[in-house]
Design an enzyme around this catalytic site. Structure first.
Site, short mmCIF file in Angstrom:
data_model
loop_
_atom_site.label_atom_id
_atom_site.label_comp_id
_atom_site.label_asym_id
_atom_site.label_seq_id
_atom_site.Cartn_x
_atom_site.Cartn_y
_atom_site.Cartn_z
CE LYS A 67 -3.79 2.09 2.59
NZ LYS A 67 -3.02 3.78 2.74
CE LYS A 110 4.85 0.52 -3.03
NZ LYS A 110 4.23 1.85 -2.18
CE LYS A 144 4.08 8.43 -3.11
NZ LYS A 144 3.34 6.80 -3.75
CG ASP A 181 -2.56 2.17 -2.32
OD1 ASP A 181 -3.27 2.83 -1.42
OD2 ASP A 181 -1.27 2.54 -2.44
#
Length: 245
Positions: free
Chosen positions: A9, A14, A40, A127
């Site tokens: 998620k 991570k 991102k 996600d």
């Protein structure tokens, strides 16, 4: 060449884990490529002291005809080759489809042939496990998938979705589940909740990363713990995880 995808998620840590694994592998004399698969584009900042890296998709938008590997790769800490897939312009396009496009373009440009890595690490947002974000699971990309989760409910929910996607691919020659990495957030009944998740998908917790102020300090400095203070219990956990992989 061993290819590993690490899913989890958003915000579960991570990228921090992947970057520290990359450094640990590099210190074992391995050649490593780390590919961020998140719009991102911040997977590799800890290997580049926070410096921005042009993404594959942004360079494709600007000048795809003249695009080269040198435009989208750089050598980070310990010689790790850093790549960021990137994402679409906000409000336009599909992030999942962007991952497919970026990974296909890297293959066409000869990324793996040029650098001849021992390990490729894909850092993948988990996600939503749509067709695009499941791309690193597919044949020809990752061999093994590890899922990062804490004991937080939404993190476990996302981890279960990722494991379910992997289960649906059985028999197709896709990546298999290597196990679960428990990134501690010190929530109530954390170990038992994650252990139950592992049992549900017939896998195991292969590593536990303790909640750590040292890791937070390293993140704030935009470097990895393995660079900041490797002679800690947390650094030892990353070394053991790299050895297991």
């Amino acid at each position: 060449m061993k290819k590993i995808a690490i899913y989890g998620k958003g915000g579960i840590g991570k990228s921090t884990i992947v970057s520290n694994i990359a450094v640990a592998l590099a210190r074992q004399g391995k050649k490593v490529i780390q590919i961020g698969c998140d719009p991102k584009a911040d997977s590799t900042i800890g290997l580049r002291k926070g410096k921005a890296l042009p993404t594959v998709l942004s360079v494709m938008r600007e000048n795809m005809a003249k695009m080269t590997l040198e435009d989208v790769t750089c050598e980070g800490y310990e010689g790790i080759i850093c790549v960021e897939a990137g994402g679409p312009i906000p409000g336009q396009g599909c992030a999942g489809r962007g991952i497919i496009t970026a990974l296909e373009k890297l293959q066409k440009l000869g990324l793996y042939e040029k650098y001849n890595p021992d390990y490729v690490l894909y850092d993948v947002l988990g996600d939503v496990v749509c067709g695009g974000f499941s791309m690193p699971m597919r044949a020809g990309y990752a061999d093994k998938v590890y899922i990062v989760t804490s004991g937080e409910n939404m993190s476990i929910y996302a981890a279960a979705n990722i494991a379910t996607a992997l289960s649906s691919f059985k028999g197709r020659g896709y990546a298999t589940l290597g196990g679960i990495i428990l990134n501690h957030k010190n929530v109530k009944n954390e170990n038992s909740k994650v252990q139950e998740l592992a049992q549900d998908f017939e896998t195991s917790i292969v590593a536990e990363i303790p909640w750590s102020e040292k890791i937070q300090e390293a993140d704030e400095r935009r470097i990895t713990l393995m660079e900041y203070d490797p002679a800690t219990d947390e650094g030892g956990a990353f070394m053991k995880l790299a050895e297991m992989i």
